[in-house]
Motif scaffolding. Structure first.
Motif, mmCIF file in Angstrom:
data_model
loop_
_atom_site.group_PDB
_atom_site.id
_atom_site.type_symbol
_atom_site.label_atom_id
_atom_site.label_comp_id
_atom_site.label_asym_id
_atom_site.label_seq_id
_atom_site.Cartn_x
_atom_site.Cartn_y
_atom_site.Cartn_z
ATOM 1 N N PHE A 1 5.940 -34.353 -18.881
ATOM 2 C CA PHE A 1 5.484 -33.636 -19.668
ATOM 3 C C PHE A 1 3.862 -32.547 -20.170
ATOM 4 N N ASN B 1 9.969 -39.303 -16.221
ATOM 5 C CA ASN B 1 10.564 -37.800 -17.057
ATOM 6 C C ASN B 1 8.530 -37.279 -17.050
ATOM 7 N N GLU C 1 2.111 -30.412 -23.154
ATOM 8 C CA GLU C 1 2.276 -30.320 -25.243
ATOM 9 C C GLU C 1 1.523 -29.839 -25.159
ATOM 10 N N HIS D 1 6.748 -28.440 -26.378
ATOM 11 C CA HIS D 1 6.483 -29.941 -26.658
ATOM 12 C C HIS D 1 7.915 -29.408 -24.482
ATOM 13 N N GLU E 1 9.537 -30.972 -21.177
ATOM 14 C CA GLU E 1 9.579 -32.243 -20.126
ATOM 15 C C GLU E 1 10.632 -32.004 -18.947
ATOM 16 N N TYR E 2 10.035 -32.859 -18.098
ATOM 17 C CA TYR E 2 11.300 -32.711 -17.241
ATOM 18 C C TYR E 2 11.450 -34.481 -16.649
ATOM 19 N N THR E 3 13.504 -34.977 -16.445
ATOM 20 C CA THR E 3 13.188 -36.068 -16.243
ATOM 21 C C THR E 3 13.779 -35.494 -14.521
#
Length: 175
Positions: free
Chosen positions: A130, A128, A132, A117, A119-121
């Motif tokens: 993501f 956010n 995966e 996974h 992700e980026y916030t």
């Protein structure tokens, strides 16, 4: 309902990540605890709920479909590394995932996977994104005495979520 392919979902996530980098909207701190709720598309698709307990551990839940069954899923993600791109932190996590559901032909479905996974916030907006991917085992049970053999299955999806504990959602105080 039109299906969105995994390749298209991955492309959308990459575009969203690129847009954020171009606009200067970056991760507040990718390790802050927080509650997230949103949508995921791909295999599987549905409603995603997540809570990051600390910088190294996050739990996710999913209510959705894998285009053959309606199911519930969960995963436990452990941070492997912080990928730094242009000074921005994008946590990369790995962990087990499990799904159970009812197939549309009334069979029981189960799956156990290992999921990667990423992700980026965003810093200035409470979102956010993501992507995966993972692989593992799955099977279907037709009845107590009749089931399909356990076989290899895969998961890949992209999504976006609202981050509810984000600093940009703090109430405005007027004096």
């Amino acid at each position: 309902m039109k299906k969105i392919g995994s390749t298209k979902a991955l492309l959308i996530a990459i575009i969203l990540l690129s847009f954020g980098a171009v606009q200067g909207l970056s991760a507040q701190t990718a390790h802050d605890p927080g509650f997230k709720l949103g949508l995921v598309g791909g295999y599987p698709s549905g409603v995603s709920i997540a809570y990051r307990f600390d910088k190294d551990f996050e739990m996710n839940g999913l209510i959705g479909t894998n285009w053959g069954s309606a199911f519930l899923g969960t995963d436990a993600l452990f941070r492997l590394a912080d990928v730094v791109i242009g000074g921005e932190i994008l946590p990369l996590s790995l962990g087990p995932a499990a799904y159970i559901g009812i197939q549309f032909n009334s069979n029981l479905y189960w799956g156990a996977f290992v999921k990667l996974h990423w992700e980026y916030t965003f810093k200035r907006v409470p979102f956010n994104v993501f992507i995966e991917i993972g692989g593992g085992a799955s099977s279907s049970y037709y009845s107590f005495y009749n089931s399909s053999p356990v076989g290899f299955d895969w998961i890949s999806a992209a999504g976006f979520r609202i981050v509810f504990d984000h600093p940009s959602m703090s109430p405005v105080v007027i004096k």
